[in-house]
Design an enzyme around this catalytic site. Structure first.
Site, PDB file in Angstrom:
ATOM      1  N   SER A 129       0.837  -1.205   0.000  1.00  0.00           N
ATOM      2  CA  SER A 129       0.000   0.000   0.000  1.00  0.00           C
ATOM      3  C   SER A 129       0.863   1.242   0.000  1.00  0.00           C
ATOM      4  O   SER A 129       1.955   1.265   0.550  1.00  0.00           O
ATOM      5  CB  SER A 129      -0.912   0.040   1.232  1.00  0.00           C
ATOM      6  OG  SER A 129      -1.624   1.272   1.229  1.00  0.00           O
ATOM      7  N   LYS A 183      -4.155  -6.673   3.771  1.00  0.00           N
ATOM      8  CA  LYS A 183      -4.267  -5.532   2.852  1.00  0.00           C
ATOM      9  C   LYS A 183      -5.743  -5.233   2.547  1.00  0.00           C
ATOM     10  O   LYS A 183      -6.147  -4.074   2.432  1.00  0.00           O
ATOM     11  CB  LYS A 183      -3.486  -5.836   1.556  1.00  0.00           C
ATOM     12  CG  LYS A 183      -3.705  -4.837   0.416  1.00  0.00           C
ATOM     13  CD  LYS A 183      -2.917  -3.548   0.607  1.00  0.00           C
ATOM     14  CE  LYS A 183      -3.398  -2.374  -0.233  1.00  0.00           C
ATOM     15  NZ  LYS A 183      -3.193  -2.447  -1.658  1.00  0.00           N
ATOM     16  N   HIS A 186      -7.033  -3.367   5.433  1.00  0.00           N
ATOM     17  CA  HIS A 186      -6.483  -1.998   5.345  1.00  0.00           C
ATOM     18  C   HIS A 186      -7.360  -1.163   4.411  1.00  0.00           C
ATOM     19  O   HIS A 186      -7.745  -0.036   4.717  1.00  0.00           O
ATOM     20  CB  HIS A 186      -5.039  -2.057   4.816  1.00  0.00           C
ATOM     21  CG  HIS A 186      -4.508  -0.733   4.330  1.00  0.00           C
ATOM     22  ND1 HIS A 186      -4.892  -0.161   3.128  1.00  0.00           N
ATOM     23  CD2 HIS A 186      -3.668   0.159   4.901  1.00  0.00           C
ATOM     24  CE1 HIS A 186      -4.287   1.005   2.989  1.00  0.00           C
ATOM     25  NE2 HIS A 186      -3.540   1.225   4.049  1.00  0.00           N
ATOM     26  N   ASN A 187      -7.691  -1.724   3.264  1.00  0.00           N
ATOM     27  CA  ASN A 187      -8.466  -0.958   2.286  1.00  0.00           C
ATOM     28  C   ASN A 187      -9.902  -0.726   2.737  1.00  0.00           C
ATOM     29  O   ASN A 187     -10.494   0.309   2.432  1.00  0.00           O
ATOM     30  CB  ASN A 187      -8.428  -1.650   0.922  1.00  0.00           C
ATOM     31  CG  ASN A 187      -7.100  -1.419   0.219  1.00  0.00           C
ATOM     32  OD1 ASN A 187      -6.081  -1.234   0.871  1.00  0.00           O
ATOM     33  ND2 ASN A 187      -7.099  -1.424  -1.089  1.00  0.00           N
ATOM     34  N   GLU A 190      -9.709   2.075   5.023  1.00  0.00           N
ATOM     35  CA  GLU A 190      -9.462   3.259   4.179  1.00  0.00           C
ATOM     36  C   GLU A 190     -10.790   3.805   3.613  1.00  0.00           C
ATOM     37  O   GLU A 190     -11.056   5.006   3.665  1.00  0.00           O
ATOM     38  CB  GLU A 190      -8.512   2.834   3.044  1.00  0.00           C
ATOM     39  CG  GLU A 190      -8.280   3.833   1.943  1.00  0.00           C
ATOM     40  CD  GLU A 190      -7.468   3.199   0.798  1.00  0.00           C
ATOM     41  OE1 GLU A 190      -6.450   2.527   1.048  1.00  0.00           O
ATOM     42  OE2 GLU A 190      -7.877   3.362  -0.370  1.00  0.00           O
TER      43      GLU A 190
END
Ligand code: NBP
Length: 473
Positions: A129, A183, A186-187, A190
């Site tokens: 990222s 990940k 994480h997104n 986000e």
């Protein structure tokens, strides 16, 4: 011939920048891209005098690498990744390491990992990222797969990763697709933070009638405080950015529809599969889906009534409302982290990842899109209490909840009274109110389920499973 230490396949924006990053740390990098012109252009523009070795076939590429080969794929996720692997795997030797740095779906990573292992190869699913700039200056790297494979590449990956307050933002998370899964979460987080910021912007713009510059001042102040992080920083910069055509803030000339595909969406799909409550992230995905219905929204604006428009200014003073908004956004952001980390915990059990949640917070401290000051106390909370069920139960988050929940409630009342949608902020409050409610109305749901489907229920006063013939009564 001097062999290359590292190889990168795929020279679009991420691949090119990662090559320059790896080379900049003293390694020789072999590069290959399906379309030769892209390789030639890259070498001409960025490769002269550098330790970058271009290859124009996969055979040539594989031949330039020292063994065990360390190969990073930076190609489009999905079928293109399979197309490359189908050609690459037969050319490799036992013990070679293949890292997929793309945004691959974690289930696809599991499948590819099995196929690589059948050939004696080490396969790593590596979440990266930070976009273009992160790739060049130091991304956040979330690796998963065979531990022996990671050991071979750990030195290079930690050197190219962003340097955070607690060391390089690179970690090995566990077996299988754990890296790509981290990940995905994480997104998801986000998505939620971005939507919370967008809702705050909407409330200040339509509720208080603030100008982009005034709102930029607010985000600048928030970024300087405990909420500080990349997404707040870029929001301030966006709001100050003029449109060369109109002279006004460029953001006001941008069409109000946002895409929702890939990793952000997968985090919600996975939450549904796991049965883990991540409604705030889900609402961020759905808010984007709703934004996509531009024509319908424009038509409905004239049909479906709401509070009289244009929206009247909020009665509260600007200063007081903005202060409450700060509290509301703080809690929404914290709830997004809380849900994301909770989902990681549940996925870790279900999928056997054995994740260290403190490590997840640590590698998100720099290089990635959700990097923020809050991640420092978040990491500490999970380091001290690895089995913490929900972030908000630990200090300093519990105190932040106590301090700010009245503000979140006030902001939501204003928003709903004036018909300004705040799906992510509302879901954050509903989630925490649900989580802190000892007895929810699910007893009625169970009764309904038993009524129409004989699904049975349990009682609060004795053990056992019960069914009632509801209609006879
Ligand atoms: P893209 O996702 O746009 O992919 C372009 C690359 O894929 C080019 O090298 C292209 O080669 C190659 N490719 C395609 Br398309 N089809 C191929 C095929 N059938 N065989 C071989 N190569 C093929 O590039 P990107 O934006 O640099 O992203 C790379 C990866 O990193 C993606 O998985 C992305 O999701 C992930 N990622 C991106 C970001 C970001 O900010 N952009 C951030 C983090 C992760 P060609 O030149 O021959 O067409």
């Amino acid at each position: 011939m001097n062999r290359a230490d590292f190889g990168v396949i795929g020279l679009a924006v991420m691949g090119q920048n990662l090559v320059l990053n790896v080379e900049g740390r003293g390694f020789t990098v072999a590069v290959y891209n399906r379309t030769a012109e892209r390789t030639q252009r890259f070498i001409k523009e960025h490769g002269i005098g550098k330790k970058i070795v271009p290859a124009y076939s996969l055979e040539e590429f594989v031949g330039t690498l020292s063994r065990p080969r360390k190969i990073l794929l930076m190609v489009k996720a999905g079928a293109p990744t399979d197309a490359v692997l189908d050609q690459l795997f037969p050319l490799l030797n036992k013990g070679d390491i293949v890292m997929d740095g793309g945004n691959s779906h974690y289930e696809e990573t599991e499948r590819r990992l099995t196929s690589a292992e059948e050939r004696g190869l080490c396969y790593l699913g590596v979440g990266v990222s930070g976009g273009e700039s992160g790739a060049l200056h130091g991304p956040s790297i979330m690796a998963g797969g065979k531990a022996e494979g990671y050991k071979e590449v750990e030195g290079i990956l930690t050197k190219i990763a962003a340097q955070g307050p607690q060391g390089p933002c690179c970690a090995y998370f566990g077996p299988g697709s754990s890296g790509h899964y981290v990940k995905v979460i994480h997104n998801g987080i986000e998505y939620a933070i971005m939507e919370a910021i967008a809702e705050a912007y909407d409330l200040m713009k339509r509720g208080l009638g603030m100008t982009p510059d005034e709102m930029a001042d607010v985000f600048e102040a928030w970024n300087a405080g405990e909420l500080g992080g990349y997404l707040f920083e870029i929001t301030e910069r966006i709001l100050r950015h003029p449109d060369s055509e109109t002279g006004k803030a460029l953001v006001e000339s941008i069409l109000d529809t946002a895409k929702q595909k890939g990793t952000g969406k997968w985090s919600t799909q996975s939450a549904l599969d796991l049965g883990t409550p991540s409604p705030t992230v889900a609402m961020a995905v759905f808010a984007r889906a709703l934004s996509g219905l531009k024509e319908e929204r424009v038509a409905a604006e004239k049909i479906l009534p709401g509070p009289p428009g244009p929206v009247e200014q909020f009665p509260a003073s600007h200063k007081a409302f903005v202060q409450d908004l700060h509290g509301a956004v703080t809690l929404t952001v914290l709830t997004a982290y809380a849900q994301g980390l909770r989902q990681l915990r549940d996925a870790s059990v279900e999928r056997g990842y054995n994740l260290d949640l403190a490590e997840a917070a640590r590698v998100w401290m720099a290089g990635c899109i959700i990097r923020a000051k809050l991640l420092v106390p978040i990491e500490k909370a999970f380091r001290e209490q690895p089995d913490l069920p929900l972030l908000l139960l630990a200090e300093p988050f519990l105190s932040l909840w106590k301090e700010h929940h009245p503000a979140l409630r006030k902001v939501l009342i204003q928003a709903h009274e004036h018909g300004i949608p705040v799906p992510v902020m509302s879901s954050a409050l509903d989630f925490v109110d649900g989580y802190r409610t000892g007895r929810l109305p699910a007893n009625l749901l169970q009764a309904q389920r038993d009524f129409f489907g004989a699904h049975t229920y349990q009682r609060i006063d004795r053990e056992g499973t019960f069914h009632t013939e509801w209609e006879e009564a």
